[in-house]
Every structure is written in structure tokens, then in C-alpha cells.
Design a protein around this motif. Sequence first.
Motif, PDB file in Angstrom:
ATOM      1  N   TYR A  64       0.820  -1.216   0.000  1.00 51.94           N
ATOM      2  CA  TYR A  64       0.000   0.000   0.000  1.00 51.94           C
ATOM      3  C   TYR A  64       0.856   1.269   0.000  1.00 51.94           C
ATOM      4  N   ARG A  67       1.355   1.638  -3.582  1.00 50.36           N
ATOM      5  CA  ARG A  67       0.107   2.040  -4.238  1.00 50.36           C
ATOM      6  C   ARG A  67      -0.209   3.516  -3.984  1.00 50.36           C
ATOM      7  N   GLU A  71       4.098   5.502  -7.800  1.00 54.78           N
ATOM      8  CA  GLU A  71       4.179   5.935  -9.199  1.00 54.78           C
ATOM      9  C   GLU A  71       4.907   7.263  -9.301  1.00 54.78           C
ATOM     10  N   ARG A  87       5.580  -1.583 -16.380  1.00 50.31           N
ATOM     11  CA  ARG A  87       4.242  -1.950 -15.915  1.00 50.31           C
ATOM     12  C   ARG A  87       3.637  -3.032 -16.791  1.00 50.31           C
ATOM     13  N   GLU A  91       2.540  -6.780 -15.610  1.00 54.05           N
ATOM     14  CA  GLU A  91       1.143  -7.217 -15.680  1.00 54.05           C
ATOM     15  C   GLU A  91       0.969  -8.529 -16.441  1.00 54.05           C
ATOM     16  N   GLY A 118       2.359  -2.797  -5.640  1.00 52.88           N
ATOM     17  CA  GLY A 118       1.481  -1.680  -5.311  1.00 52.88           C
ATOM     18  C   GLY A 118       1.543  -0.584  -6.352  1.00 52.88           C
ATOM     19  N   GLU A 121      -0.389  -1.496  -9.342  1.00 56.87           N
ATOM     20  CA  GLU A 121      -1.799  -1.706  -9.015  1.00 56.87           C
ATOM     21  C   GLU A 121      -2.262  -3.148  -9.243  1.00 56.87           C
ATOM     22  N   LYS A 123      -4.036  -6.374  -8.079  1.00 64.24           N
ATOM     23  CA  LYS A 123      -5.185  -6.496  -7.187  1.00 64.24           C
ATOM     24  C   LYS A 123      -4.753  -7.113  -5.856  1.00 64.24           C
TER      25      LYS A 123
END
Length: 203
Positions: A64, A67, A71, A87, A91, A118, A121, A123
Motif C-alpha cells: 500500500y 500504491r 508511481e 508496468r 502485468e 502496489g 496496481e 489487485k
Amino acid sequence: MGVLKPLGIWGLGGLAFIDAAFFPLPTTMNGLVLGYVASNHGKLFLYCLMAAFASALGSMVPYYVGRAGGEVFLLKRINRQRYEKMRDRFERQEFLAIMIPAMLPPPTPIKLFEFAAGVFEMKPLPFVLAIFTGKFVQFLVWSLGFVFFGPGIVRAVGGLVREHSELVIGIAVAAGLGFLWYVLRKIFDRRRGTRLPDESSGE
């Protein structure tokens, strides 16, 4: 450690949470788990389960943090194009990108991977499951090695990992990707009339 360790399995959980959330303990979590296992082999599975569960919960702190402001932190150091490439690469295989480092003992910089999850992003539920799976495998393998082969094998393997950490991480990543490919081949088995996505024309 003096306060929590005597609390049995709950103390182990508390120590695992602190180790994952804030700062590494002087004794590695592998060492702590093995200490508990040495005192009671019958609870080996339970100790590994508790340590993995608490580590997964603790890992939500660096997750977190990443998150919330990761960035902005990264974009101050790299350009937007490079950030987007990182990124996209993450992913495509985010579960393995977290689970495999979580399986590896120190000096693997696991908090950097948690921070990255984080930032990009991932999940929360897949993230927690990836950390839990990797940590459980790590603690279980080391504990079983300790029980069946004694403390000597643990020290020998630990020294080997520390001396050749980059090679060990590379092999683990390659093995994980190979396993993923094997699973996908089974799912999209062409003998059943289903083609792999990258082999389907026009898709």
C-alpha cells in the motif's frame, strides 16, 4: 523477539508480520521457523502455515506504500515510456513475478517486489495469495530439509544461495515460467480442438 517468541505459534505470527511489514529481523524468518520446528516437529505444517499467513498480511504495508505514492516516486527517476514498459511487463505475469521472489530466501529483496506490486496496481487478493503461496513453499521446503537432513544441509544450502543469489533467482524465474507454459499447454490442448491464443490466426 524476547516478548513474542515465548507466545508459541501466535508469537511466530507476530514476528512474521513485523518482518514482512516493517524491517527484517536479526534472525531470518527461515531461522525462526526452523527454531519452532526444532522444538516440535509435529507442528511443522502449522508453523509454516502461520508464518506464511502473517507474512502475507504484513506484506500489505509495503504494497500500500507503493500504491499510495510509488508511481510518483518512480516517475521522478525514470521517464513515462520506460515506466509503462515496466508496468506492461509486470502485468503479463504478475502472480509469478511476486510468488517466485517470495519463495526465495534472503538476500532476495522481496520488499521491492511488494512495493512494485502496489505501484503497478496489482489487485490485493492475487497479491496476498502470491505472497502466501511463495512464503509457504519457502518455509515448508526449509523445514522439511531441516527435519530429514539435519541443520547441516540448511546451512550448506543457505550459504550456496547467498553466494550465488543472482543465479538462483534466474533459475527459479525460468522454472516458474516453464511451469506456467506447461499449464497453459494443458489448458489450451490443441488435441481437444482448442488452439493457443498466440497461435490463433487473426486474433
